[in-house]
Motif scaffolding. Structure first.
Motif, PDB file in Angstrom:
ATOM      1  N   LEU A  96       0.792  -1.279  -0.291  1.00 28.22           N
ATOM      2  CA  LEU A  96       0.088   0.108  -0.011  1.00 28.22           C
ATOM      3  C   LEU A  96       0.953   1.232  -0.068  1.00 28.22           C
ATOM      4  N   TYR A  97       2.046   1.211   0.850  1.00 27.23           N
ATOM      5  CA  TYR A  97       2.748   2.338   0.688  1.00 27.23           C
ATOM      6  C   TYR A  97       3.630   2.627  -0.620  1.00 27.23           C
ATOM      7  N   VAL A  98       3.847   1.358  -1.535  1.00 30.08           N
ATOM      8  CA  VAL A  98       4.402   1.689  -2.747  1.00 30.08           C
ATOM      9  C   VAL A  98       3.438   2.463  -3.583  1.00 30.08           C
ATOM     10  N   VAL A 105       4.042  10.596  -6.734  1.00 28.62           N
ATOM     11  CA  VAL A 105       4.857  10.921  -7.630  1.00 28.62           C
ATOM     12  C   VAL A 105       4.283  11.509  -9.003  1.00 28.62           C
ATOM     13  N   GLY A 106       3.268  10.455  -9.242  1.00 25.56           N
ATOM     14  CA  GLY A 106       2.430  10.579 -10.568  1.00 25.56           C
ATOM     15  C   GLY A 106       1.686  12.137 -10.543  1.00 25.56           C
ATOM     16  N   ALA A 107       1.066  12.356  -9.308  1.00 25.44           N
ATOM     17  CA  ALA A 107       0.292  13.551  -9.154  1.00 25.44           C
ATOM     18  C   ALA A 107       1.414  14.932  -9.356  1.00 25.44           C
ATOM     19  N   GLY A 108       2.668  14.534  -8.795  1.00 24.74           N
ATOM     20  CA  GLY A 108       3.623  15.651  -8.767  1.00 24.74           C
ATOM     21  C   GLY A 108       3.982  16.080 -10.097  1.00 24.74           C
TER      22      GLY A 108
END
Length: 116
Positions: A96-98, A105-108
């Motif tokens: 879940l953390y991954v 990262v994708g949102a950034g």
């Protein structure tokens, strides 16, 4: 030295036994004194007494605190138990953390490309 408990002996400590045992990731625990404390209620523990409940335990995604509680209740280890590759402490939580990290990262990247 940790006591080795056979699967047959574990099976004798099911839901109706005076001493209720459960095995998780090779750890055999006496859960009698924990039944009333379990945050999810005693039903799920009772359903899994007397057997290896690793899949059920990991499927819920228990916290590190849950593993600490399990170790405190340990009375032995399951004889002949072989850890499966998916049987890693906190494995469900780690996945879940991954996934969460990848989403962040994708949102950034999306925000940087489209708004900055």
């Amino acid at each position: 030295m940790v006591r080795e408990i056979t699967e047959k002996e574990l099976n004798e400590h099911g839901e109706t036994a005076d001493e209720k045992w459960i095995a998780i990731d090779g750890i055999v625990a006496n859960v009698n004194d924990y039944l009333d404390e379990h945050p999810g209620g005693d039903d799920i523990i009772l359903e899994n007494c007397g057997r290896d409940a690793t899949s059920a335990f990991e499927g819920v995604g228990h916290s590190e605190k849950a593993y600490e509680n399990l170790r405190k209740l340990q009375i032995g280890k399951l004889k002949g138990y072989v850890r499966k590759e998916s049987s890693v402490e906190g494995g469900s939580n780690a996945a879940l953390y991954v996934v969460g990290l990848l989403l962040l990262v994708g949102a950034g990247v999306y925000v940087k490309k489209n708004f900055l």
